[in-house]
Scaffold this active site. Structure first.
Site, PDB file in Angstrom:
ATOM      1  N   GLY A  53       0.851  -1.189   0.000  1.00  0.00           N
ATOM      2  CA  GLY A  53       0.000   0.000   0.000  1.00  0.00           C
ATOM      3  C   GLY A  53       0.882   1.232   0.000  1.00  0.00           C
ATOM      4  N   VAL A  83       3.620  -1.279   3.841  1.00  0.00           N
ATOM      5  CA  VAL A  83       3.196   0.083   3.521  1.00  0.00           C
ATOM      6  C   VAL A  83       4.418   0.919   3.153  1.00  0.00           C
ATOM      7  CG1 VAL A  83       2.240   2.221   4.487  1.00  0.00           C
ATOM      8  CG2 VAL A  83       1.118   0.039   4.962  1.00  0.00           C
ATOM      9  N   LYS A  84       4.275   1.681   2.065  1.00  0.00           N
ATOM     10  CA  LYS A  84       5.310   2.639   1.663  1.00  0.00           C
ATOM     11  C   LYS A  84       4.826   4.026   2.035  1.00  0.00           C
ATOM     12  CE  LYS A  84       7.483   4.552  -2.506  1.00  0.00           C
ATOM     13  NZ  LYS A  84       7.580   4.385  -3.970  1.00  0.00           N
ATOM     14  N   SER A  85       5.628   4.721   2.827  1.00  0.00           N
ATOM     15  CA  SER A  85       5.269   6.052   3.287  1.00  0.00           C
ATOM     16  C   SER A  85       6.485   6.952   3.158  1.00  0.00           C
ATOM     17  CB  SER A  85       4.774   5.971   4.745  1.00  0.00           C
ATOM     18  OG  SER A  85       4.264   7.213   5.165  1.00  0.00           O
TER      19      SER A  85
END
Length: 171
Positions: A53, A83-85
């Site tokens: 995500g 998750v990539k943030s």
């Protein structure tokens, strides 16, 4: 925007290791992107392909700890396996997300600064970095890729990794 670029059958055929879905939390397209994330994660689960995500940030969106805490949790709760943030102040709290977090490289930085950001992110709980332009726009992409690898997998400090980058660049 926001549609399927590649369905699960194509992902399986290409022997994909992961599928990525960009999400727009707190922005137009939020519900469509979350629905796509859920469908992708469900399909991936059936075939053993994890879903990444991606927290999208537009030019006008905030990049605060509060926003990233919310966005990363929403992605995890909607099925993202990873998750990539973005790195931010207070990142250690963001990295406490229920699933592993990788950070985006963001805008092009001087090599030492990019390595320092990667080092801080890993030290504060990120499981990896997804660097694009900070590697391929570097004056020595091979050296920068190796240096980032040393930070993520080798326990190197930013300065130690920068020396690896310089050795390769000057070889």
């Amino acid at each position: 925007g926001g549609g399927i670029a590649c369905d699960i059958e194509n992902a399986v055929r290409m022997n994909a290791d992961c599928m990525a879905v960009q999400t727009f939390i707190g922005a137009p397209g939020e519900s469509r992107s979350l629905e796509l994330l859920c469908r992708t994660a469900d399909a991936g689960a059936r075939y053993g392909i994890p879903t990444l995500g991606v927290v999208a940030v537009g030019k006008e969106m905030e990049r605060t700890e509060k926003f990233f805490l919310l966005a990363t949790r929403v992605l995890a709760e909607n099925g993202a396996n990873v998750v990539k943030s973005y790195y931010c102040d207070g990142f250690e709290r963001v990295a406490a997300c229920p699933v592993p977090i990788v950070i985006a490289g963001g805008k092009k930085l001087p090599e030492l600064e990019a390595l320092e950001m990667a080092y801080r992110a890993i030290a504060e709980g990120a499981r990896g970095v997804d660097m694009g332009r900070n590697i391929f726009q570097s004056d020595c992409p091979a050296g920068m890729a190796q240096a980032i690898g040393k930070v993520v997998h080798g326990g190197y400090t930013a300065q130690q990794a920068f020396e690896v980058y310089q050795e390769i660049k000057n070889a």
